[in-house]
Design a protein around this motif. Structure first.
Motif, PDB file in Angstrom:
ATOM      1  N   LEU A 137      64.646 -44.411  -4.269  1.00  0.00           N
ATOM      2  CA  LEU A 137      63.949 -43.560  -3.303  1.00  0.00           C
ATOM      3  C   LEU A 137      63.384 -44.375  -2.154  1.00  0.00           C
ATOM      4  CD1 LEU A 137      62.622 -40.891  -2.387  1.00  0.00           C
ATOM      5  CD2 LEU A 137      60.743 -41.393  -3.970  1.00  0.00           C
ATOM      6  N   ALA A 138      62.824 -45.531  -2.462  1.00  0.00           N
ATOM      7  CA  ALA A 138      62.143 -46.329  -1.442  1.00  0.00           C
ATOM      8  C   ALA A 138      63.105 -47.054  -0.510  1.00  0.00           C
ATOM      9  CB  ALA A 138      61.215 -47.337  -2.119  1.00  0.00           C
ATOM     10  N   PHE A 139      64.257 -47.507  -1.030  1.00  0.00           N
ATOM     11  CA  PHE A 139      65.067 -48.446  -0.247  1.00  0.00           C
ATOM     12  C   PHE A 139      66.470 -47.954   0.118  1.00  0.00           C
ATOM     13  CE2 PHE A 139      62.409 -51.851  -2.499  1.00  0.00           C
ATOM     14  CZ  PHE A 139      61.519 -51.915  -1.440  1.00  0.00           C
ATOM     15  N   ASP A 140      67.051 -47.067  -0.660  1.00  0.00           N
ATOM     16  CA  ASP A 140      68.468 -46.734  -0.451  1.00  0.00           C
ATOM     17  C   ASP A 140      68.754 -46.227   0.962  1.00  0.00           C
ATOM     18  OD1 ASP A 140      69.273 -47.586  -2.891  1.00  0.00           O
ATOM     19  OD2 ASP A 140      69.756 -45.610  -3.707  1.00  0.00           O
ATOM     20  N   GLU A 141      68.024 -45.220   1.393  1.00  0.00           N
ATOM     21  CA  GLU A 141      68.317 -44.619   2.699  1.00  0.00           C
ATOM     22  C   GLU A 141      67.994 -45.573   3.842  1.00  0.00           C
ATOM     23  OE1 GLU A 141      67.608 -39.952   2.490  1.00  0.00           O
ATOM     24  OE2 GLU A 141      66.050 -41.074   1.441  1.00  0.00           O
ATOM     25  N   ILE A 142      66.908 -46.326   3.701  1.00  0.00           N
ATOM     26  CA  ILE A 142      66.576 -47.299   4.749  1.00  0.00           C
ATOM     27  C   ILE A 142      67.658 -48.375   4.813  1.00  0.00           C
ATOM     28  CG2 ILE A 142      64.875 -49.000   5.507  1.00  0.00           C
ATOM     29  CD1 ILE A 142      62.727 -47.337   4.171  1.00  0.00           C
ATOM     30  N   ARG A 143      68.156 -48.789   3.656  1.00  0.00           N
ATOM     31  CA  ARG A 143      69.234 -49.793   3.644  1.00  0.00           C
ATOM     32  C   ARG A 143      70.485 -49.259   4.336  1.00  0.00           C
ATOM     33  NH1 ARG A 143      73.263 -49.828   0.370  1.00  0.00           N
ATOM     34  NH2 ARG A 143      72.194 -48.478  -1.143  1.00  0.00           N
ATOM     35  N   ALA A 168      56.785 -48.976   8.245  1.00  0.00           N
ATOM     36  CA  ALA A 168      56.861 -48.089   7.087  1.00  0.00           C
ATOM     37  C   ALA A 168      57.148 -48.885   5.814  1.00  0.00           C
ATOM     38  CB  ALA A 168      57.933 -47.026   7.306  1.00  0.00           C
ATOM     39  N   LEU A 169      57.989 -49.901   5.920  1.00  0.00           N
ATOM     40  CA  LEU A 169      58.294 -50.742   4.760  1.00  0.00           C
ATOM     41  C   LEU A 169      57.070 -51.520   4.288  1.00  0.00           C
ATOM     42  CD1 LEU A 169      61.868 -52.011   5.678  1.00  0.00           C
ATOM     43  CD2 LEU A 169      61.232 -50.807   3.571  1.00  0.00           C
ATOM     44  N   ASP A 170      56.154 -51.833   5.195  1.00  0.00           N
ATOM     45  CA  ASP A 170      54.909 -52.488   4.779  1.00  0.00           C
ATOM     46  C   ASP A 170      54.165 -51.618   3.769  1.00  0.00           C
ATOM     47  OD1 ASP A 170      55.471 -54.570   6.492  1.00  0.00           O
ATOM     48  OD2 ASP A 170      54.200 -53.817   8.112  1.00  0.00           O
ATOM     49  N   GLN A 171      54.042 -50.318   4.083  1.00  0.00           N
ATOM     50  CA  GLN A 171      53.349 -49.403   3.176  1.00  0.00           C
ATOM     51  C   GLN A 171      54.168 -49.147   1.912  1.00  0.00           C
ATOM     52  OE1 GLN A 171      50.272 -48.288   3.619  1.00  0.00           O
ATOM     53  NE2 GLN A 171      50.037 -49.197   5.654  1.00  0.00           N
ATOM     54  N   ILE A 172      55.481 -49.034   2.058  1.00  0.00           N
ATOM     55  CA  ILE A 172      56.347 -48.796   0.896  1.00  0.00           C
ATOM     56  C   ILE A 172      56.253 -49.952  -0.093  1.00  0.00           C
ATOM     57  CG2 ILE A 172      58.761 -48.651   0.172  1.00  0.00           C
ATOM     58  CD1 ILE A 172      59.283 -47.050   2.752  1.00  0.00           C
ATOM     59  N   GLU A 173      56.277 -51.178   0.415  1.00  0.00           N
ATOM     60  CA  GLU A 173      56.182 -52.331  -0.485  1.00  0.00           C
ATOM     61  C   GLU A 173      54.860 -52.333  -1.235  1.00  0.00           C
ATOM     62  OE1 GLU A 173      56.235 -57.242  -0.485  1.00  0.00           O
ATOM     63  OE2 GLU A 173      56.530 -56.141   1.399  1.00  0.00           O
ATOM     64  N   ASP A 174      53.779 -51.998  -0.545  1.00  0.00           N
ATOM     65  CA  ASP A 174      52.479 -51.982  -1.210  1.00  0.00           C
ATOM     66  C   ASP A 174      52.446 -50.938  -2.329  1.00  0.00           C
ATOM     67  OD1 ASP A 174      49.496 -52.838  -1.107  1.00  0.00           O
ATOM     68  OD2 ASP A 174      49.402 -50.652  -1.066  1.00  0.00           O
TER      69      ASP A 174
END
Length: 415
Positions: free
Chosen positions: A340-346, A297-303
């Motif tokens: 939005l992209a990183f906080d919850e995953i972190r 999922a992070l692959d797509q988020i980074e793109d």
């Protein structure tokens, strides 16, 4: 057309054809012969009808079980897309049509003991069976999109499209950005307030040309209080009109903001990020414990973030051709996208070395892409925040050192 009407249209069309074609054949008395007896033709059409009903029940039972599984595994907001997929309902319509046509056409075989077999009608029943089999194969391939790789790629593609389309649709009215080409008068008094009335609905899109046209026609400026993706409840303020020589019809203002029961990708680059984050944090839950899905999922988020980083984000002020600001609406800033992209995953991936390494890789890659841009400072602050979180994590010193190394694969390739 609502998707639930599709099977009904197919069924009614097949019944009309099954009632009309045998009559036409009988009236024309065409000299066609399939070379089979009436009993054999009747058996074939009866088998097609009964077999299609059984196949329909089995196929769609399996399909909805898979949809339920995907809703639990990925996100219920994403799984609903398949539940409303027109392809699913077209397949159901073709199966219903094959059953209905074969059953109705069978009534004309050996009509009144004549021993005749309607050749064209019987051949069409067999042809519809083959079409149903092809549709069955295509439906299985469609359900294959529920695999995690295809799911993430689909959401990423939707995000890439909406980023491109949003930038293109706002370009003609972006003269107000920064105030350099737009007239920026003092805020005029509020002359109209539009509130939502009815059941709760999500804001799905703005009709930007219509809103600017309404504001220009009234000599006013429209302030949109609801962002795309917001839930509107009874009495929520939707729009405020400032200044102007007259009153803008309320129906015209309501028609320029589309509301719906669900959020959509249209005009909302945040929504694909939201879905990808949902999938990632669900994969990181103790019940599933699948950090590799979070990394994918992070692959797509980074793109998506890389594409947003290259765009000049709108400041929410759009002007008419003369450069006068006519529309103001809330927009996310770069820091909002990062959170939005990183906080919850972190937070949910704090105990996974693999996720921490992939997060660092995404952030370092974004910092390298931005270079000296002011947004790079936000990336540096986020990296320091991550390092502090790793320092206070339950990892031992060796795991902390590993977690601080960026790795585009999560685990496997330190750089």
């Amino acid at each position: 057309m609502p998707v639930w009407l599709i099977p009904i249209v197919y069924t009614l069309g097949s019944l009309v054809a099954a009632l009309a074609l045998p009559r036409i054949e009988h009236a024309l008395d065409l000299p066609l012969d399939l070379g089979i007896s009436a009993g054999s033709a009747l058996a074939v059409q009866s088998a097609i009808a009964s077999g299609m009903m059984a196949l329909t029940g089995i196929v769609f039972s399996v399909a909805f079980v898979m949809l339920q599984f995907s809703a639990v595994t990925y996100s219920p907001r994403f799984a609903s897309r398949f539940a409303r997929d027109p392809v699913l309902f077209h397949a159901l319509g073709i199966f219903f049509a094959t059953f209905s046509y074969s059953l109705a056409a069978a009534a004309w075989v050996d009509r009144e003991g004549s021993g005749r077999v309607p050749a064209i009608s019987s051949a069409i029943a067999v042809a519809m069976l083959f079409v149903s089999m092809v549709t069955f194969g295509l439906l299985l391939r469609r359900l294959g999109d529920l695999q995690i790789t295809n799911t993430l790629r689909y959401i990423g593609d939707q995000g890439r499209d909406v980023i491109k389309q949003t930038a293109r649709s706002l370009a003609p009215w972006s003269g107000a950005r920064g105030g350099d080409r737009a007239t920026q008068p003092a805020p005029a008094p509020v002359t109209q307030v539009l509130r939502h009335a009815g059941s709760p609905r999500y804001v799905q899109r703005y009709d930007i040309p219509r809103l600017i046209g309404l504001a220009q026609g009234a000599g006013a400026c429209i302030e949109v209080e609801c962002a795309v993706g917001d839930m509107m409840m009874e009495g929520s303020v939707m729009l405020r009109v400032r200044g102007g020589a007259g009153t803008i019809p309320e129906a015209a203002l309501r028609g320029a903001v589309r509301l719906g029961a669900d959020r959509t990708f249209e005009q909302d680059p945040k929504y694909p990020l939201r879905l990808l984050v949902d999938i990632a944090i669900k994969a990181l839950s103790p019940a599933i414990n699948d950090p590799t899905t979070a990394v994918q999922a992070l692959d797509q988020i980074e793109d998506l973030l890389r594409r947003l980083a290259r765009h000049e984000l709108e400041d929410g002020r759009l002007a008419d051709a003369s450069g006068t600001v006519r529309l103001v609406f809330p927009t996310p800033e770069w820091e909002d996208y990062l959170a939005l992209a990183f906080d919850e995953i972190r937070v949910f991936g704090a105990t996974s070395v693999q996720v921490m390494r992939r997060l660092r890789s995404a952030l370092v890659g974004l910092a390298e892409l931005l270079g000296e841009h002011e947004r790079a400072a936000s990336i540096e602050r986020y990296l320091r925040h991550m390092d502090a979180a790793i320092e206070h994590s339950p990892f031992d010193e060796q795991d902390r050192a590993a977690a601080r190394q960026e790795d585009p694969q999560g685990l496997g390739l330190t750089r």
